[in-house]
Design an enzyme around this catalytic site. Structure first.
Site, PDB file in Angstrom:
ATOM      1  CG  ASP A 110      36.212  39.007  45.069  1.00 25.62           C
ATOM      2  OD1 ASP A 110      36.164  37.865  45.554  1.00 25.62           O
ATOM      3  OD2 ASP A 110      36.970  39.319  44.113  1.00 25.62           O
ATOM      4  CG  ASP A 115      40.437  35.881  52.086  1.00 23.40           C
ATOM      5  OD1 ASP A 115      40.813  34.922  52.794  1.00 23.40           O
ATOM      6  OD2 ASP A 115      41.009  36.216  51.033  1.00 23.40           O
ATOM      7  CG  HIS A 135      43.469  35.918  43.124  1.00 23.50           C
ATOM      8  ND1 HIS A 135      43.712  35.381  44.361  1.00 23.50           N
ATOM      9  CD2 HIS A 135      42.123  35.954  42.979  1.00 23.50           C
ATOM     10  CE1 HIS A 135      42.549  35.121  44.951  1.00 23.50           C
ATOM     11  NE2 HIS A 135      41.571  35.451  44.132  1.00 23.50           N
ATOM     12  N   GLY A 136      45.210  36.542  39.089  1.00 22.48           N
ATOM     13  CA  GLY A 136      46.028  37.267  38.124  1.00 22.48           C
ATOM     14  C   GLY A 136      46.310  36.493  36.847  1.00 22.48           C
ATOM     15  CB  ALA A 196      38.342  30.282  38.155  1.00 20.02           C
ATOM     16  CB  ILE A 255      35.785  35.081  35.657  1.00 21.68           C
ATOM     17  CG1 ILE A 255      35.801  33.547  35.608  1.00 21.68           C
ATOM     18  CG2 ILE A 255      36.449  35.669  34.399  1.00 21.68           C
ATOM     19  CD1 ILE A 255      34.867  32.931  34.600  1.00 21.68           C
ATOM     20  CG  ASP A 256      38.816  40.991  38.224  1.00 15.69           C
ATOM     21  OD1 ASP A 256      38.425  41.648  37.238  1.00 15.69           O
ATOM     22  OD2 ASP A 256      39.336  41.539  39.213  1.00 15.69           O
TER      23      ASP A 256
HETATM   24  P1  13P Z   1      41.210  35.734  38.365  1.00 14.44           P
HETATM   25  O1  13P Z   1      42.328  36.687  38.683  1.00 14.44           O
HETATM   26  O2  13P Z   1      41.741  34.415  37.932  1.00 14.44           O
HETATM   27  O3  13P Z   1      40.228  36.302  37.399  1.00 14.44           O
HETATM   28  O4  13P Z   1      40.400  35.462  39.751  1.00 14.44           O
HETATM   29  C1  13P Z   1      39.455  36.392  40.205  1.00 14.44           C
HETATM   30  C2  13P Z   1      39.031  36.129  41.608  1.00 14.44           C
HETATM   31  O5  13P Z   1      39.275  35.088  42.194  1.00 14.44           O
HETATM   32  C3  13P Z   1      38.263  37.177  42.290  1.00 14.44           C
HETATM   33  O6  13P Z   1      38.030  36.869  43.620  1.00 14.44           O
HETATM   34  O1  G3H Z   2      40.690  38.485  43.590  1.00 19.25           O
HETATM   35  C1  G3H Z   2      40.786  39.674  43.334  1.00 19.25           C
HETATM   36  C2  G3H Z   2      39.992  40.291  42.255  1.00 19.25           C
HETATM   37  O2  G3H Z   2      40.566  40.054  40.996  1.00 19.25           O
HETATM   38  C3  G3H Z   2      39.803  41.749  42.530  1.00 19.25           C
HETATM   39  O3  G3H Z   2      40.944  42.470  42.225  1.00 19.25           O
HETATM   40  O4  G3H Z   2      41.310  43.699  44.352  1.00 19.25           O
HETATM   41  O5  G3H Z   2      42.358  44.494  42.208  1.00 19.25           O
HETATM   42  O6  G3H Z   2      39.892  44.715  42.576  1.00 19.25           O
HETATM   43  P1  G3H Z   2      41.146  43.941  42.899  1.00 19.25           P
HETATM   44 ZN    ZN Z   3      39.569  35.764  44.589  1.00 18.77          ZN
END
Ligand code: 13P
Ligand code: G3H
Ligand code: ZN
Length: 309
Positions: free
Chosen positions: A82, A104, A180-181, A213, A255-256
């Site tokens: 990612d 990216d 994000h977030g 998302a 989704i994170d």
């Molecule tokens: P969220 O922070 O909305 O879950 O997005 C996660 C993401 O795009 C990871 O690349």
């Molecule tokens: O888009 C980012 C993801 O939520 C990953 O988050 O870089 O804190 O692991 P991170």
């Molecule tokens: Zn992302």
């Protein structure tokens, strides 16, 4: 069942009008919660690893956990980097067994994004690995990339064809208003479906990716705040918008935040209700179950990829 790329998953998802969930993994409970849900619902799966996750858990541990999940479930799983920020991290993940990487280059000017993305594509394709690129900038924080709202920019549909042709990428992340977030919208949530539609017209049949998302599920925000958390104003992407995107060209939905939130809310509640408890299994177990529930909900009600493995 070995690790797979996302190529076949995306082809079927595009045709079927659904999307594959790409869930971020950082430890064993997260891998288990996600894969148990996918197994029960017979869903294809992308497990994605950020640079931060690799630093936290180490590449080899995450790889072995994912291999264990495949042995345990028999599911086709794609393991994806990612937000790779340079060629070196993409190369390291490709050499280390990932079947998909994201480069990216969205923070660079268009020509430099093309050059860097193509460099990764050339290396990856020679090894049978697929590549996701990004055009447009999401607001929010990703590992080392902090894009303020002022610097965020929607994807320009006029650029997508040239980008895909010149780089050879297998999928494309675009910016249509997600971020994000946990704090995605100040006012009413709004996504630029007109941009998605235009991108789809310019790239017929090509898989599009939606980052940022999470829906920031209100029930978990409430639990967090009830048991000592402070998340005022947390707001995510409404699920009906995600379903609409999945029925269009969006084949991968990231989704994170929703997983982090479910895990944290459950642990907070557990600590509050059982202050005497100090066995980590007693709070990590319920947290793993919460992750499983969230992922099952996303698969059935948002992504529509149940029974598509
Ligand atoms: P969220 O922070 O909305 O879950 O997005 C996660 C993401 O795009 C990871 O690349
Ligand atoms: O888009 C980012 C993801 O939520 C990953 O988050 O870089 O804190 O692991 P991170
Ligand atoms: Zn992302």
């Amino acid at each position: 069942m070995p690790l797979v790329t996302s190529k076949e998953m995306f082809r079927k998802a595009y045709e079927g009008g659904y999307a594959i969930g790409a869930f971020n993994v950082n430890n064993m409970e997260i891998v288990q919660g996600i894969t148990e849900a996918a197994k029960e619902l017979n869903a294809p799966l992308i497990l994605q690893v950020s640079a931060g996750a690799r630093k936290y858990a180490k590449h080899v541990y995450l790889m072995k956990l994912i291999e264990a999940a495949i042995a345990d479930t028999g599911l086709p799983i794609c393991v994806h980097l990612d937000h790779g920020e340079d060629f070196e991290i993409c190369k390291s993940c490709i050499d280390g067994g990932f079947t998909s990487v994201m480069i990216d280059g969205s923070k660079f000017p268009f020509e430099e994004n093309i050059r860097l993305t193509k460099q990764v594509v050339d290396y990856a394709h020679a090894k049978g690995v697929v590549v996701e690129g990004e055009l447009g900038k999401l607001a929010g924080i990703e590992d080392n990339i902090n894009v303020s709202e002022k610097d965020a920019a929607f994807t320009d549909p006029d650029q997508v064809q040239e980008f895909v042709e010149k780089t050879g990428v297998d999928s494309l992340a675009i910016a249509i208003g997600t971020s994000h977030g946990a704090y995605k919208f100040k006012g009413e949530p709004k996504l630029r479906f007109d941009i998605l539609e235009e991108v789809q017209n310019r790239l017929p049949g090509f898989p599009i990716v939606l980052h940022g998302a999470s829906s920031v599920m209100p029930e978990y925000v409430e639990i967090c705040n009830k048991y000592g958390g402070k998340m005022p104003g947390a707001k995510g992407v409404p699920e009906d918008m995600l379903r609409k995107a999945a029925s269009m060209a969006v084949c991968k939905i990231n989704i994170d935040t929703d997983l982090r939130l479910a895990m944290t809310a459950t642990i907070r509640k557990n600590f509050y209700e059982h202050p005497e408890e100090f066995d980590p299994r007693k709070y990590l177990g319920p947290a793993r179950s919460a992750i499983k529930e969230v992922v099952a909900h996303k698969i059935k009600n948002v992504l529509g990829c149940d029974n598509k493995a």
